[in-house]
Design a protein around this motif. Structure first.
Motif, short mmCIF file in Angstrom:
data_model
loop_
_atom_site.label_atom_id
_atom_site.label_comp_id
_atom_site.label_asym_id
_atom_site.label_seq_id
_atom_site.Cartn_x
_atom_site.Cartn_y
_atom_site.Cartn_z
N ASP A 75 -39.86 76.98 48.69
CA ASP A 75 -39.00 78.14 48.42
C ASP A 75 -37.85 78.21 49.42
OD1 ASP A 75 -40.58 78.92 46.29
OD2 ASP A 75 -41.64 80.47 47.43
N TYR A 76 -38.14 77.88 50.67
CA TYR A 76 -37.12 77.87 51.72
C TYR A 76 -36.03 76.85 51.39
CZ TYR A 76 -35.23 77.83 56.49
OH TYR A 76 -34.41 77.92 57.59
N PHE A 80 -31.85 77.23 50.28
CA PHE A 80 -30.69 76.46 50.70
C PHE A 80 -29.94 75.90 49.50
CE2 PHE A 80 -28.90 72.23 51.69
CZ PHE A 80 -27.81 72.67 52.42
N TYR A 81 -30.68 75.40 48.53
CA TYR A 81 -30.08 74.87 47.30
C TYR A 81 -29.20 75.93 46.64
CZ TYR A 81 -29.93 73.29 42.41
OH TYR A 81 -29.52 72.94 41.15
N LYS A 82 -29.73 77.14 46.48
CA LYS A 82 -28.96 78.22 45.85
C LYS A 82 -27.74 78.57 46.70
CE LYS A 82 -32.47 81.03 45.45
NZ LYS A 82 -33.36 82.15 45.14
N PRO A 89 -24.29 86.08 51.67
CA PRO A 89 -24.74 86.50 53.02
C PRO A 89 -26.24 86.77 53.08
CG PRO A 89 -22.77 87.72 52.37
CD PRO A 89 -23.22 86.94 51.16
N GLU A 90 -26.83 87.26 51.98
CA GLU A 90 -28.26 87.54 51.96
C GLU A 90 -29.07 86.25 52.09
OE1 GLU A 90 -26.25 88.70 49.28
OE2 GLU A 90 -25.92 90.60 50.30
N LEU A 91 -28.63 85.21 51.37
CA LEU A 91 -29.33 83.93 51.46
C LEU A 91 -29.16 83.30 52.84
CD1 LEU A 91 -28.57 82.38 47.94
CD2 LEU A 91 -30.69 83.46 48.73
N LYS A 92 -27.96 83.45 53.41
CA LYS A 92 -27.72 82.93 54.76
C LYS A 92 -28.68 83.60 55.75
CE LYS A 92 -24.23 82.40 58.32
NZ LYS A 92 -22.86 82.68 58.75
N SER A 136 -25.00 72.58 58.92
CA SER A 136 -23.87 71.74 58.53
C SER A 136 -23.11 72.36 57.37
CB SER A 136 -24.34 70.34 58.15
OG SER A 136 -24.97 69.71 59.24
N TYR A 137 -23.85 72.95 56.44
CA TYR A 137 -23.21 73.62 55.31
C TYR A 137 -22.38 74.81 55.78
CZ TYR A 137 -22.64 76.71 51.34
OH TYR A 137 -22.10 77.56 50.43
#
Length: 142
Positions: A75-76, A80-82, A89-92, A136-137
């Motif tokens: 899931d983690y 990152f994929y999404k 910002p929420e995913l970050k 890196s992303y």
């Protein structure tokens, strides 16, 4: 678990894609962000290597804790994929916050010293390398 050989084979296909992407980056570049994109590509290849190592574990009948950790690590990575395809910002924030929790769970399994320790070690590496890839992303999007 019945598809481990197939998953293991896909890692070698991933290596071919990684080399192709690296060649394209070397030849055409990615603007001023070529080094960061190159690091993302290489990071993804390293994550695939960790999954390959998991497939190579001789006795692969993990306990419930490790299966839960595997699900969380997957899931983690999917977070990152999404994030890669649509910045949020929420995913970050999730990438930043969940890393320590997942590594802590892996360490707890490792410290028990049972046969699940090797599995947990590789899952900890998946989480760590996903976090590094995300770094890196993030540099790509400054």
């Amino acid at each position: 678990f019945s598809k481990l050989r197939e998953i293991r084979h896909k890692e070698s296909i991933n290596n071919k894609f990684t080399l192709s992407c690296a060649r394209i980056l070397n030849k055409r570049g990615y603007g001023m962000r070529t080094p960061q994109m190159y690091e993302v590509v290489k990071g993804l290849e390293k994550i695939a290597d960790e999954y390959k190592h998991i497939c190579d574990i001789p006795r692969l009948k993990p306990g419930r804790e490790v299966i839960a950790l595997l699900s969380s690590a997957n899931d983690y990575f999917y977070t990152f994929y999404k994030l890669f395809y649509k910045f949020s910002p929420e995913l970050k924030k999730r990438i930043y916050l969940e890393r320590k929790e997942l590594i802590s769970k892996a360490r707890a399994i490792i410290q028990k010293g049972k046969s699940d320790a090797v599995f947990a070690h590789h899952l900890s590496n998946v989480v760590t390398k996903t976090y590094e890839c995300a770094g890196s992303y993030f540099a790509l999007n400054l």
